[in-house]
Design an enzyme around this catalytic site. Structure first.
Site, PDB file in Angstrom:
ATOM      1  N   ASP A   6      16.163  76.827  21.792  1.00 52.22           N
ATOM      2  CA  ASP A   6      15.494  76.754  23.093  1.00 52.22           C
ATOM      3  C   ASP A   6      14.004  76.519  22.807  1.00 52.22           C
ATOM      4  O   ASP A   6      13.561  76.605  21.657  1.00 52.22           O
ATOM      5  CB  ASP A   6      15.729  78.071  23.851  1.00 52.22           C
ATOM      6  CG  ASP A   6      14.872  78.198  25.097  1.00 52.22           C
ATOM      7  OD1 ASP A   6      14.867  77.257  25.908  1.00 52.22           O
ATOM      8  OD2 ASP A   6      14.190  79.222  25.242  1.00 52.22           O
ATOM      9  N   ASP A   8      10.880  77.293  25.544  1.00 52.29           N
ATOM     10  CA  ASP A   8       9.999  78.288  26.174  1.00 52.29           C
ATOM     11  C   ASP A   8      10.380  79.705  25.748  1.00 52.29           C
ATOM     12  O   ASP A   8      11.542  80.099  25.842  1.00 52.29           O
ATOM     13  CB  ASP A   8      10.078  78.189  27.703  1.00 52.29           C
ATOM     14  CG  ASP A   8       9.356  76.965  28.239  1.00 52.29           C
ATOM     15  OD1 ASP A   8       8.308  76.602  27.682  1.00 52.29           O
ATOM     16  OD2 ASP A   8       9.853  76.367  29.217  1.00 52.29           O
ATOM     17  N   ASP A  17       5.476  76.204  31.520  1.00 52.96           N
ATOM     18  CA  ASP A  17       5.107  75.943  32.918  1.00 52.96           C
ATOM     19  C   ASP A  17       3.973  76.875  33.346  1.00 52.96           C
ATOM     20  O   ASP A  17       3.064  76.474  34.089  1.00 52.96           O
ATOM     21  CB  ASP A  17       6.310  76.141  33.848  1.00 52.96           C
ATOM     22  CG  ASP A  17       7.364  75.058  33.661  1.00 52.96           C
ATOM     23  OD1 ASP A  17       7.023  73.972  33.154  1.00 52.96           O
ATOM     24  OD2 ASP A  17       8.530  75.295  34.023  1.00 52.96           O
ATOM     25  N   ASP A  94      14.830  73.645  29.242  1.00 51.83           N
ATOM     26  CA  ASP A  94      14.601  73.366  30.664  1.00 51.83           C
ATOM     27  C   ASP A  94      13.112  73.122  30.941  1.00 51.83           C
ATOM     28  O   ASP A  94      12.686  73.163  32.089  1.00 51.83           O
ATOM     29  CB  ASP A  94      15.130  74.541  31.510  1.00 51.83           C
ATOM     30  CG  ASP A  94      15.329  74.155  32.969  1.00 51.83           C
ATOM     31  OD1 ASP A  94      15.249  72.958  33.288  1.00 51.83           O
ATOM     32  OD2 ASP A  94      15.558  75.064  33.796  1.00 51.83           O
TER      33      ASP A  94
END
Length: 237
Positions: A6, A8, A17, A94
């Site tokens: 992954d 983040d 973000d 994501d």
């Protein structure tokens, strides 16, 4: 071996973000997490606002490049660069392709990754950073723009068609959306959830409530050096 990361709060030590909006005054409707529509659509609106405020490619690149790596992640990258013939490495995130690519290049780690699966991002004619959804899917556990289980399952099937069989799969993550793909791991595989983060808590819960449902070995980590130690031990056997 296949090693899946992954991004983040796994490769980097915060949510990218959040990094992008830190210190910037967002209007009230953008400060709240979305009640309507998906988080991906919310971030599309946030990025459009930042574009209107004058943020351009160089500004975004500098932010992503300066996000700190998680503890021990540089050491894990060094280990993988020494053993590239043993590990195929992919990233499923994501976040967005622009941010992930900028950070991995700044960390000198982009060449380690055979594939990066993330939400498509680029700059339009105005110079605004735009974001799209990765795909659509039918998984009820995951956000509408990305099911990491679907991505991982399709990737394993694609590699099998190319006659690549992985002895073991390792998954390094932190979030609720990393729990879903870790459910496809077999008994020989290893889930590396970041200690105390949602993925770790969800694995603990399923072990308590439905023992035997989650098949992979579980090795929680606070520093990615713990992942290095596990892999070093594996190679010694």
């Amino acid at each position: 071996f296949l090693l899946v990361f992954d991004f983040d709060e796994t490769i980097v030590d915060e949510n990218s973000d959040d990094s992008v909006v830190r210190g910037r005054a967002l209007p009230e409707q953008l400060r709240q997490n979305p009640h309507q529509g998906s988080y991906n659509e919310h971030m599309q609106r946030v990025l459009a606002f930042l574009g209107e405020q004058g943020m351009r490619a160089a500004d975004f690149r500098a932010i992503y490049e300066n996000i700190p790596l998680s503890p021990g992640m540089a050491e894990l990258f060094q280990f993988l660069s020494k053993h590239q013939e043993l590990f195929e490495v992919v990233l499923i995130s994501d976040a967005n392709t622009f941010g992930v690519d900028a950070k991995l290049r700044a960390a000198g780690a982009r060449s380690l990754f055979r594939k990066v699966f993330s939400n498509p991002a680029g700059f339009d004619r105005r110079g605004f950073l735009t974001l799209g959804p990765y795909h659509s899917h039918k998984c009820l556990q995951c956000p509408p723009n990305m099911c990491k289980r679907k991505i991982l399952t399709e990737y394993l099937a694609e590699r099998a068609r190319e006659e690549v069989e992985f002895q073991r799969v390792f998954y390094v993550g932190d979030g609720a959306n990393d729990f879903c793909p870790s459910g496809v791991l077999r008994e020989a595989d290893v889930a590396f959830p970041r200690k105390g983060y949602p993925m770790h808590r969800m694995i603990q819960e399923i072990h308590e409530k439905q023992p035997g449902v989650f098949h992979a070995a579980v090795v929680p980590w606070e520093s990615a050096v713990e992942v290095v130690r596990y892999l070093q031990e594996l190679l010694r056997r």
